[in-house]
Write a protein that holds these residues in place. Structure first.
Motif, PDB file in Angstrom:
ATOM      1  N   ASP A 161       0.801  -1.222   0.000  1.00 48.44           N
ATOM      2  CA  ASP A 161       0.000   0.000   0.000  1.00 48.44           C
ATOM      3  C   ASP A 161       0.836   1.275   0.000  1.00 48.44           C
ATOM      4  O   ASP A 161       0.293   2.364  -0.235  1.00 48.44           O
ATOM      5  N   GLN A 162       2.143   1.186   0.246  1.00 47.25           N
ATOM      6  CA  GLN A 162       2.986   2.374   0.283  1.00 47.25           C
ATOM      7  C   GLN A 162       3.731   2.605  -1.031  1.00 47.25           C
ATOM      8  O   GLN A 162       3.739   3.719  -1.550  1.00 47.25           O
ATOM      9  N   PHE A 163       4.343   1.564  -1.571  1.00 44.07           N
ATOM     10  CA  PHE A 163       5.142   1.734  -2.790  1.00 44.07           C
ATOM     11  C   PHE A 163       4.748   0.749  -3.888  1.00 44.07           C
ATOM     12  O   PHE A 163       5.477   0.618  -4.884  1.00 44.07           O
ATOM     13  N   GLY A 164       3.622   0.069  -3.743  1.00 37.18           N
ATOM     14  CA  GLY A 164       3.222  -0.921  -4.734  1.00 37.18           C
ATOM     15  C   GLY A 164       2.742  -0.291  -6.031  1.00 37.18           C
ATOM     16  O   GLY A 164       2.032   0.724  -6.027  1.00 37.18           O
ATOM     17  N   ILE A 165       3.121  -0.907  -7.132  1.00 36.57           N
ATOM     18  CA  ILE A 165       2.757  -0.368  -8.440  1.00 36.57           C
ATOM     19  C   ILE A 165       1.277  -0.571  -8.755  1.00 36.57           C
ATOM     20  O   ILE A 165       0.694   0.191  -9.542  1.00 36.57           O
ATOM     21  N   ILE A 166       0.634  -1.564  -8.139  1.00 36.17           N
ATOM     22  CA  ILE A 166      -0.793  -1.805  -8.396  1.00 36.17           C
ATOM     23  C   ILE A 166      -1.620  -0.618  -7.945  1.00 36.17           C
ATOM     24  O   ILE A 166      -2.476  -0.114  -8.691  1.00 36.17           O
ATOM     25  N   ASN A 167      -1.390  -0.157  -6.731  1.00 35.77           N
ATOM     26  CA  ASN A 167      -2.112   1.024  -6.241  1.00 35.77           C
ATOM     27  C   ASN A 167      -1.791   2.244  -7.087  1.00 35.77           C
ATOM     28  O   ASN A 167      -2.680   3.076  -7.365  1.00 35.77           O
ATOM     29  N   HIS A 168      -0.534   2.384  -7.477  1.00 34.63           N
ATOM     30  CA  HIS A 168      -0.135   3.543  -8.285  1.00 34.63           C
ATOM     31  C   HIS A 168      -0.879   3.555  -9.619  1.00 34.63           C
ATOM     32  O   HIS A 168      -1.380   4.607 -10.050  1.00 34.63           O
ATOM     33  N   MET A 169      -0.993   2.411 -10.268  1.00 35.72           N
ATOM     34  CA  MET A 169      -1.685   2.345 -11.553  1.00 35.72           C
ATOM     35  C   MET A 169      -3.186   2.583 -11.387  1.00 35.72           C
ATOM     36  O   MET A 169      -3.798   3.311 -12.195  1.00 35.72           O
TER      37      MET A 169
ATOM     38  N   MET B  17      -4.706   4.284  -9.036  1.00 38.18           N
ATOM     39  CA  MET B  17      -4.929   5.693  -8.711  1.00 38.18           C
ATOM     40  C   MET B  17      -4.696   6.579  -9.922  1.00 38.18           C
ATOM     41  O   MET B  17      -5.368   7.606 -10.098  1.00 38.18           O
ATOM     42  N   ALA B  18      -3.783   6.195 -10.784  1.00 37.96           N
ATOM     43  CA  ALA B  18      -3.480   7.001 -11.969  1.00 37.96           C
ATOM     44  C   ALA B  18      -4.646   7.021 -12.950  1.00 37.96           C
ATOM     45  O   ALA B  18      -4.903   8.040 -13.598  1.00 37.96           O
ATOM     46  N   ILE B  19      -5.385   5.909 -13.063  1.00 36.35           N
ATOM     47  CA  ILE B  19      -6.512   5.866 -13.991  1.00 36.35           C
ATOM     48  C   ILE B  19      -7.836   6.183 -13.305  1.00 36.35           C
ATOM     49  O   ILE B  19      -8.892   6.122 -13.933  1.00 36.35           O
ATOM     50  N   GLY B  20      -7.791   6.526 -12.001  1.00 31.76           N
ATOM     51  CA  GLY B  20      -8.961   7.004 -11.293  1.00 31.76           C
ATOM     52  C   GLY B  20      -9.891   5.939 -10.743  1.00 31.76           C
ATOM     53  O   GLY B  20     -11.029   6.261 -10.370  1.00 31.76           O
TER      54      GLY B  20
ATOM     55  N   PRO C  32      -4.541   4.613  -1.488  1.00 32.23           N
ATOM     56  CA  PRO C  32      -3.941   3.270  -1.547  1.00 32.23           C
ATOM     57  C   PRO C  32      -4.719   2.263  -0.705  1.00 32.23           C
ATOM     58  O   PRO C  32      -5.288   2.586   0.336  1.00 32.23           O
ATOM     59  N   ILE C  33      -4.734   1.033  -1.163  1.00 32.69           N
ATOM     60  CA  ILE C  33      -5.420  -0.062  -0.486  1.00 32.69           C
ATOM     61  C   ILE C  33      -4.387  -1.063   0.008  1.00 32.69           C
ATOM     62  O   ILE C  33      -3.476  -1.441  -0.732  1.00 32.69           O
TER      63      ILE C  33
END
Length: 328
Positions: A164-172, A174-177, A182-183
């Motif tokens: 939930d802090q540095f994971g790319i899944i949350n980043h992607m 959040m980027a597409i809305g 983060p989860i």
């Protein structure tokens, strides 16, 4: 003028006696083949009895004792108290432990959902790989990569991606809305089970796809040519022709994946450790054996795990034999 009746000749009597099914020679050859098969299997059966049979018997024995990890030699026989015992007006034991039954439910839920998704996506991937297109061999090799990666490595990789802090899944996401914040995928009780199912499905889809693809390669082409000439819709051809023909291979894939899913440990332990929301029977048994050092109670949990898996396999094979029309 009528001819007098004559007694049947020995040749006529012999002609009315039917040989056994398969013939006398066939029966003898069949027995020789069975005997030769057992001789070839004997070394493997002996090795299996030493490697798997003896530890299994010791586990059964320890489940009826009060053995601890520090003193297995001095264990005393206590009967079925590890499973169920009535003391001071209350029932105790493994069969009354809500954490155990929660782990049983988690295991069955994980197995049913993950294997079902793997079968569906595995068939889809196999149908795509069976089609003719450029670079098909390269795509087939690339699809096998998730299955080739060791489970511990892939689980740890996904643990970083789902962080939930540095994971790319949350980043992607959040980027597409899709999400606003983060989860904690592996720490949340609401998402952790689906997270481990997703990782397991991602890793084992290639296994199912590979078996189904091998079955698709063996199908006769004339059936599809006739269906194409008659103008039958491809979806109907799949359910009426393809699916029944690949059912035996599909059953092999399901039984192997079901065995793995019911005894799953590594992927869940790496992602969520001892979390009760994803604890399986294997993780529960490991916790009792290693962390609590209660060999007797942990062996009881392992024995119940073995019996549940055996029961599930027997039911599946019985239903599969009835579906295929095999004589019981």
């Amino acid at each position: 003028m009528s001819t007098p009746a004559t007694d049947p000749t020995p040749q006529a009597v012999q002609s009315t006696v039917r040989p056994p099914k398969g013939g006398y020679r066939g029966t003898k050859v069949r027995r020789q083949r069975v005997r030769a098969a057992w001789l070839f299997l004997l070394p493997m059966l002996v090795a299996l009895a030493l490697v798997a049979g003896w530890p299994l018997l010791r586990t059964f024995y320890f489940s009826f004792t009060d053995a601890s990890l520090s003193d297995t030699a001095g264990a005393a026989f206590i009967g079925i108290e590890n499973y169920l015992v009535y003391d001071d007006g209350a029932w105790y034991g493994l069969l009354t432990d809500p954490v155990w039954w929660n782990s049983v439910w988690n295991t069955l839920y994980f197995s049913a959902v993950s294997v079902s998704l793997e079968v569906v996506f595995g068939i889809i991937v196999a149908l795509l790989l069976n089609a003719e297109f450029k670079g098909r061999m390269l795509v087939r090799a690339a699809v096998l990569i998730p299955w080739a990666i060791p489970t511990i490595v892939s689980a740890k990789m996904w643990a970083w991606m789902l962080n939930d802090q540095f994971g790319i899944i949350n980043h992607m996401l959040m980027a597409i809305g899709i999400i606003d914040s983060p989860i904690a995928w592996t720490a949340s009780a609401s998402y952790s089970m689906w997270a481990v199912i997703m990782v397991d499905v991602w890793k084992t889809i290639p296994f199912v796809a590979l078996l189904v693809l091998a079955a698709l390669q063996m199908l006769p082409k004339d059936c599809y040519e006739a269906a194409e000439v008659d103008g039958i819709h491809p979806v109907r051809v799949f359910f009426r022709v393809t699916l029944p023909l690949i059912t035996p291979a599909l059953m092999v894939a399901v039984i192997f994946r079901l065995l793995d899913a019911l005894r799953v440990f590594d992927v869940i332990y790496v992602l969520t450790s001892n979390s009760t929301s994803t604890m399986t029977m294997s993780i529960y048994a490991r916790q009792q054996l290693v962390e609590f050092q209660d060999v007797g109670y942990g062996s009881a949990a392992s024995t119940m795990l073995f019996l549940i898996i055996a029961l599930a396999v027997v039911i599946y094979l019985y239903l599969g034999r009835r579906q295929l029309g095999v004589d019981q």
